[in-house]
Enzyme design. Structure first.
Site, short mmCIF file in Angstrom:
data_model
loop_
_atom_site.label_atom_id
_atom_site.label_comp_id
_atom_site.label_asym_id
_atom_site.label_seq_id
_atom_site.Cartn_x
_atom_site.Cartn_y
_atom_site.Cartn_z
N TRP A 1 44.32 40.97 38.60
CA TRP A 1 44.51 41.40 39.98
C TRP A 1 43.53 40.78 40.95
O TRP A 1 43.72 40.84 42.16
CB TRP A 1 44.36 42.93 40.07
CG TRP A 1 43.14 43.44 39.34
CD1 TRP A 1 43.10 43.96 38.07
CD2 TRP A 1 41.78 43.42 39.81
NE1 TRP A 1 41.80 44.26 37.73
CE2 TRP A 1 40.98 43.94 38.78
CE3 TRP A 1 41.17 43.01 40.99
CZ2 TRP A 1 39.59 44.07 38.90
CZ3 TRP A 1 39.79 43.12 41.11
CH2 TRP A 1 39.02 43.65 40.08
N ASN A 2 42.43 40.18 40.49
CA ASN A 2 41.35 39.83 41.43
C ASN A 2 41.66 38.64 42.34
O ASN A 2 41.17 38.56 43.45
CB ASN A 2 40.03 39.60 40.68
CG ASN A 2 40.11 38.53 39.62
OD1 ASN A 2 41.18 38.26 39.08
ND2 ASN A 2 39.00 37.91 39.31
N HIS B 1 52.12 40.48 35.46
CA HIS B 1 50.98 40.60 36.36
C HIS B 1 50.31 41.97 36.19
O HIS B 1 50.87 42.87 35.56
CB HIS B 1 51.43 40.41 37.81
CG HIS B 1 50.43 39.68 38.65
ND1 HIS B 1 49.07 39.77 38.46
CD2 HIS B 1 50.59 38.84 39.73
CE1 HIS B 1 48.44 39.02 39.36
NE2 HIS B 1 49.34 38.44 40.12
N GLY C 1 41.79 37.26 31.83
CA GLY C 1 41.47 38.68 31.75
C GLY C 1 40.21 38.92 30.94
O GLY C 1 39.37 38.03 30.78
N GLU D 1 41.41 32.33 29.60
CA GLU D 1 40.31 32.29 30.55
C GLU D 1 39.82 33.72 30.67
O GLU D 1 40.46 34.56 31.31
CB GLU D 1 40.78 31.73 31.90
CG GLU D 1 39.63 31.28 32.80
CD GLU D 1 39.13 32.37 33.71
OE1 GLU D 1 38.08 32.97 33.36
OE2 GLU D 1 39.74 32.63 34.74
N LEU D 2 38.68 33.99 30.05
CA LEU D 2 38.23 35.38 29.88
C LEU D 2 37.01 35.67 30.76
O LEU D 2 36.84 35.08 31.81
CB LEU D 2 37.96 35.63 28.40
CG LEU D 2 39.15 35.26 27.48
CD1 LEU D 2 38.80 35.48 26.02
CD2 LEU D 2 40.40 36.04 27.87
N CYS E 1 35.52 36.27 37.72
CA CYS E 1 34.97 35.86 36.42
C CYS E 1 33.87 34.82 36.59
O CYS E 1 32.90 34.81 35.84
CB CYS E 1 36.08 35.27 35.54
SG CYS E 1 37.36 36.44 35.07
N GLU F 1 29.05 41.73 31.58
CA GLU F 1 29.69 41.21 32.78
C GLU F 1 29.76 42.32 33.81
O GLU F 1 30.30 43.40 33.55
CB GLU F 1 31.09 40.69 32.49
CG GLU F 1 31.78 40.14 33.72
CD GLU F 1 33.13 39.53 33.43
OE1 GLU F 1 33.55 38.63 34.19
OE2 GLU F 1 33.78 39.94 32.46
#
Length: 451
Positions: free
Chosen positions: A129-130, A154, A205, A227-228, A261, A355
């Site tokens: 969502w970012n 999504h 995510g 892509e974490l 991220c 994080e």
């Protein structure tokens, strides 16, 4: 039922009916059918449609940006920039995709030998969502230009953004089924991944979700690109240009209200300039304007959900309990979290190790290059790092020492259509964007022709 809630005022925005099992299967079959025709189109045909998408984005930037801001709270100026960046990635691949996927001639003992790039089929994208438009466009555009088709799962709180993206592609003239939004609950994702028509999966995510998706896809021998999470360090050496570095560090941590991220999440400052830098950083952060995300003067909005703000509050409080010193902010009000700075941060604290997804940062002081690199690499994540220095020899010396997917010198880490984007360690694998990204979901077919 999926419901979008405005995180700034908690008002309900939109409702969306979820697909049942039959409808979901129909969508996937439609994607496979669309692929059979789409893969035969020329690059010029694809480029024409992608450029139509870019025009639509630029003509309706304000409308799409407001949807982003209402659904997840991004300040409107930053939402406008997100839409413009989506148009950029369209123009980039419309221009370069054909050259990036042309046959690669290799000299062997054959009369002719080469590598041919061919699309795989329907690709499932599981997106966060970012950056509700950008994350989807940086997946969809290269894959459509390559001849693949896309299905999107999504995040539940940005379903209007997802709906609009599908509408944009269809309005531009893409055949029905080339790009589809799947309104489904998380418990249906496994069946989509396992569907025989789905040939690959990409996910942006969290690390735990990425591990789960990769495991499901692996059981079916399907490729994934992940892509974490990230815990990027901002490393400020004594010879850094002070004002430019301060501005870059503020932007790196606090844009999108810290929900990125690739945000700079650990600020490492060399001891000889620490006091001066920290004071300057505090002054600049204190001047950031908080408020209604729809106000063009707002830089700090709200977090996308209240549970995210609660999690950040716990990380900050636990770090203070362990000895960190709060010098700015620290308070939460619903989904709003004050811009927050902690000093005296050690590597065992949550603000350093975990994080942090919001407007808070911890500062750690170092003495030597060796200590700085040790701190940078003391992380499970490996998405990117920013080094600030005027010493070119130091730049070249330290770049290979950083265990990261990206090293940015005197600049915040950011994604650029011209450069590959992705991480190592628990930040994931594979690359998006550039020629590297468009080739991820292609069959690299070896061709050998003997006289």
């Amino acid at each position: 039922m999926k419901i979008s809630i405005n995180p700034f005022n908690n008002q309900k925005l939109y409702e969306f009916e979820e697909l049942n099992a039959v409808q979901l299967e129909e969508r996937i079959v439609q994607a496979q059918s669309a692929f059979q025709g789409w893969k035969t189109t020329s690059f010029s045909e694809r480029s024409k449609l992608i450029r139509a998408v870019a025009r639509d984005l630029m003509e309706n930037t304000k409308e799409y940006a407001e949807i982003i801001t209402l659904e997840m709270g991004k300040p409107i100026v930053q939402s406008l920039a997100e839409i413009e960046k989506c148009a950029w990635v369209c123009e980039y691949y419309a221009t370069h995709a054909e050259d990036q996927l042309k046959d690669e001639i290799i000299t062997t003992d054959a009369a002719k030998s080469y590598v041919r790039y061919e699309p795989l089929g329907p690709v499932l994208a599981i997106m966060p969502w970012n950056f509700p438009f950008w994350q989807v466009f940086r997946f969809a555009v290269p894959n459509l230009m390559a001849g693949n088709v896309g299905v999107l799962k999504h995040a539940s709180n940005v379903m209007k953004s997802a709906e609009m993206i599908q509408r944009i592609f269809e309005k531009a003239g893409f055949p029905k089924g080339c790009f589809q939004n799947l309104i489904i609950h998380n418990d249906k994702v496994k069946s989509v991944i396992e569907n025989d028509f789905i040939k690959a999966v990409t996910l942006t995510g969290s690390t735990p979700v990425g591990a789960s998706v990769a495991s499901i896809a692996g059981n079916s021998i399907k490729k994934t690109v992940l892509e974490l999470g990230g815990n990027n360090a901002l490393v400020v050496f004594e010879d850094a240009q002070l004002e430019r570095t301060l501005d870059s560090c503020v932007q790196a941590r606090f844009q999108n209200t810290g929900q990125s991220c690739i945000a700079g999440k650990r600020l490492l400052v060399q001891n000889r300039i620490a006091m001066k830098f920290i004071q300057g950083f505090k002054n600049k952060v204190a001047q950031l304007r908080s408020g209604d995300p729809l106000d063009k003067d707002t830089f700090i909005g709200v977090l996308a959900r209240e549970d995210l703000a609660v999690d950040l509050e716990k990380q900050v409080k636990e770090s203070i309990k362990m000895g960190a010193v709060l010098i700015l902010g620290g308070k939460r009000n619903g989904t709003y979290f004050e811009p927050t700075i902690l000093t005296d941060v050690t590597r065992d604290m949550p603000i350093f190790r975990e994080e942090t997804f919001g407007p808070a940062i911890g500062i750690t002081i170092f003495e030597t290059e060796e200590e700085a690199m040790n701190l940078v690499n003391d992380s499970d994540f490996g998405l990117g790092v920013s080094l600030f220095t005027s010493n070119r020899e130091r730049m070249e010396r330290l770049i290979p020492q950083c265990n990261e997917g990206a090293v940015f010198i005197n600049e915040l880490v950011k994604s650029d259509p011209r450069l590959p984007f992705g991480g190592i360690k628990t930040s994931g694998y594979g690359r998006e964007l550039s020629a590297h990204g468009i080739r991820e979901f292609m069959n690299r077919k070896t061709v050998y022709i003997k006289n």
